[in-house]
Design an enzyme around this catalytic site. Structure first.
Site, short mmCIF file in Angstrom:
data_model
loop_
_atom_site.label_atom_id
_atom_site.label_comp_id
_atom_site.label_asym_id
_atom_site.label_seq_id
_atom_site.Cartn_x
_atom_site.Cartn_y
_atom_site.Cartn_z
N GLY A 47 -39.08 -6.66 8.26
CA GLY A 47 -38.22 -7.52 9.07
C GLY A 47 -36.79 -7.29 8.63
O GLY A 47 -36.40 -6.18 8.30
N GLU A 48 -36.02 -8.34 8.54
CA GLU A 48 -34.63 -8.25 8.12
C GLU A 48 -34.50 -8.96 6.79
O GLU A 48 -34.63 -10.18 6.71
CB GLU A 48 -33.72 -8.86 9.18
CG GLU A 48 -32.35 -8.22 9.27
CD GLU A 48 -31.53 -8.40 8.01
OE1 GLU A 48 -31.08 -7.40 7.44
OE2 GLU A 48 -31.35 -9.56 7.58
N SER A 49 -34.26 -8.22 5.72
CA SER A 49 -34.30 -8.77 4.36
C SER A 49 -33.26 -9.87 4.13
O SER A 49 -33.56 -10.86 3.46
CB SER A 49 -34.14 -7.66 3.32
OG SER A 49 -32.91 -6.99 3.49
N CYS A 79 -41.34 -2.61 3.51
CA CYS A 79 -40.02 -2.45 4.10
C CYS A 79 -39.07 -3.54 3.59
O CYS A 79 -38.63 -3.47 2.45
CB CYS A 79 -40.11 -2.40 5.62
SG CYS A 79 -38.64 -1.70 6.40
N ARG A 99 -30.89 -0.12 1.24
CA ARG A 99 -31.26 -0.69 2.54
C ARG A 99 -30.92 0.28 3.66
O ARG A 99 -29.97 1.04 3.57
CB ARG A 99 -30.51 -2.00 2.79
CG ARG A 99 -30.90 -3.11 1.86
CD ARG A 99 -30.13 -4.39 2.14
NE ARG A 99 -30.56 -4.96 3.40
CZ ARG A 99 -29.74 -5.29 4.39
NH1 ARG A 99 -28.45 -5.11 4.29
NH2 ARG A 99 -30.22 -5.80 5.49
N ILE A 127 -39.35 2.37 9.83
CA ILE A 127 -38.49 1.77 10.86
C ILE A 127 -37.26 1.21 10.15
O ILE A 127 -37.37 0.24 9.40
CB ILE A 127 -39.22 0.66 11.63
CG1 ILE A 127 -40.49 1.22 12.29
CG2 ILE A 127 -38.29 0.03 12.66
CD1 ILE A 127 -41.37 0.15 12.92
N ARG A 128 -36.11 1.84 10.36
CA ARG A 128 -34.87 1.43 9.66
C ARG A 128 -35.17 1.18 8.19
O ARG A 128 -34.75 0.18 7.62
CB ARG A 128 -34.26 0.18 10.30
CG ARG A 128 -33.71 0.40 11.68
CD ARG A 128 -32.92 -0.79 12.19
NE ARG A 128 -33.48 -2.09 11.86
CZ ARG A 128 -34.30 -2.78 12.64
NH1 ARG A 128 -34.66 -2.31 13.80
NH2 ARG A 128 -34.76 -3.95 12.27
N HIS A 164 -44.45 0.97 6.87
CA HIS A 164 -45.28 -0.09 7.43
C HIS A 164 -46.74 0.36 7.58
O HIS A 164 -47.13 0.82 8.65
CB HIS A 164 -44.76 -0.49 8.81
CG HIS A 164 -43.42 -1.14 8.78
ND1 HIS A 164 -43.26 -2.50 8.67
CD2 HIS A 164 -42.17 -0.61 8.85
CE1 HIS A 164 -41.98 -2.79 8.67
NE2 HIS A 164 -41.29 -1.66 8.78
N GLU A 166 -49.22 -1.46 7.99
CA GLU A 166 -49.87 -2.38 8.94
C GLU A 166 -49.73 -1.93 10.38
O GLU A 166 -50.41 -2.46 11.27
CB GLU A 166 -49.33 -3.80 8.76
CG GLU A 166 -47.95 -4.05 9.33
CD GLU A 166 -46.78 -3.55 8.48
OE1 GLU A 166 -45.63 -3.84 8.85
OE2 GLU A 166 -47.01 -2.88 7.45
#
Length: 187
Positions: A47-49, A79, A99, A127-128, A164, A166
């Site tokens: 997600g967004e840390s 991630c 990051r 992903i990013r 990821h 998952e």
């Protein structure tokens, strides 16, 4: 066995689906009261840390989560979860991270790589994604590298990936995490 999944933001549902496929109970942690439930391990999803860390603080979860991990609760960070476990955030894994190391969404990619202790040809969806700049202790072991960058590590009961697992059908990374949980439960 019951695994808590931090569900403040990010790809938490996919982890629950993967664990359910493996016959493992899960519950979502969205507030401090959820954290009080009995659990055998924790997943911190992608997600967004920055957002996840802000919400951990606002919901009074940062201290309890950090303390449980330091006391040995098995944790798997993917991630953004990897970033949260690093020295610059919860500081439970002795590693520094970069990051968004692979750039924006267009820098996302898929590869397969052998991972120490997990298996051969492990699917990796980035992903990013961040990567681990450096492990800061011999207790933090590198499990995999891609393009010369560390993308998976383990320190005690803590497991972290820049990718990821998952998002693929391969269950081996989650099975590996569950083996850490089983060993911890029997100590």
């Amino acid at each position: 066995m019951t695994i808590a999944i931090l569900a403040l933001q990010g790809a938490f549902a996919e982890h629950a689906q993967m664990l359910h496929r493996l016959g493992v109970e899960t519950f979502e942690v969205r507030q401090a009261a959820d954290w009080q439930r009995p659990k055998d391990g924790l997943i911190i999803p992608g997600g967004e840390s920055t957002t996840q860390m802000k919400l951990l603080r606002e919901l009074s979860l940062e201290g309890p989560v950090r303390e449980a991990i330091r006391k040995g609760l098995p944790v798997f960070g993917t991630c953004a979860g990897l970033i949260l476990l690093s020295e610059s955030h919860l500081a439970t894994m002795q590693m520094s991270v970069r990051r968004n190391a692979y750039g924006r969404q267009l820098g996302s990619f898929y590869t397969e790589q052998d991972v120490a202790e997990v298996g051969e040809h492990i699917p990796m969806t980035f992903i990013r994604a961040p990567y681990i700049n450096k492990v800061l202790s011999p207790d933090c072991r590198v499990l995999a590298e891609v393009g010369g960058h560390i993308v998976a590590a383990r320190q005690g009961n803590q497991l972290a990936t820049a990718f990821h697992p998952e998002l693929n059908d391969d269950t081996r990374f989650h099975e590996y995490f569950l083996s850490i949980v089983r060993k911890w439960r029997h100590t």
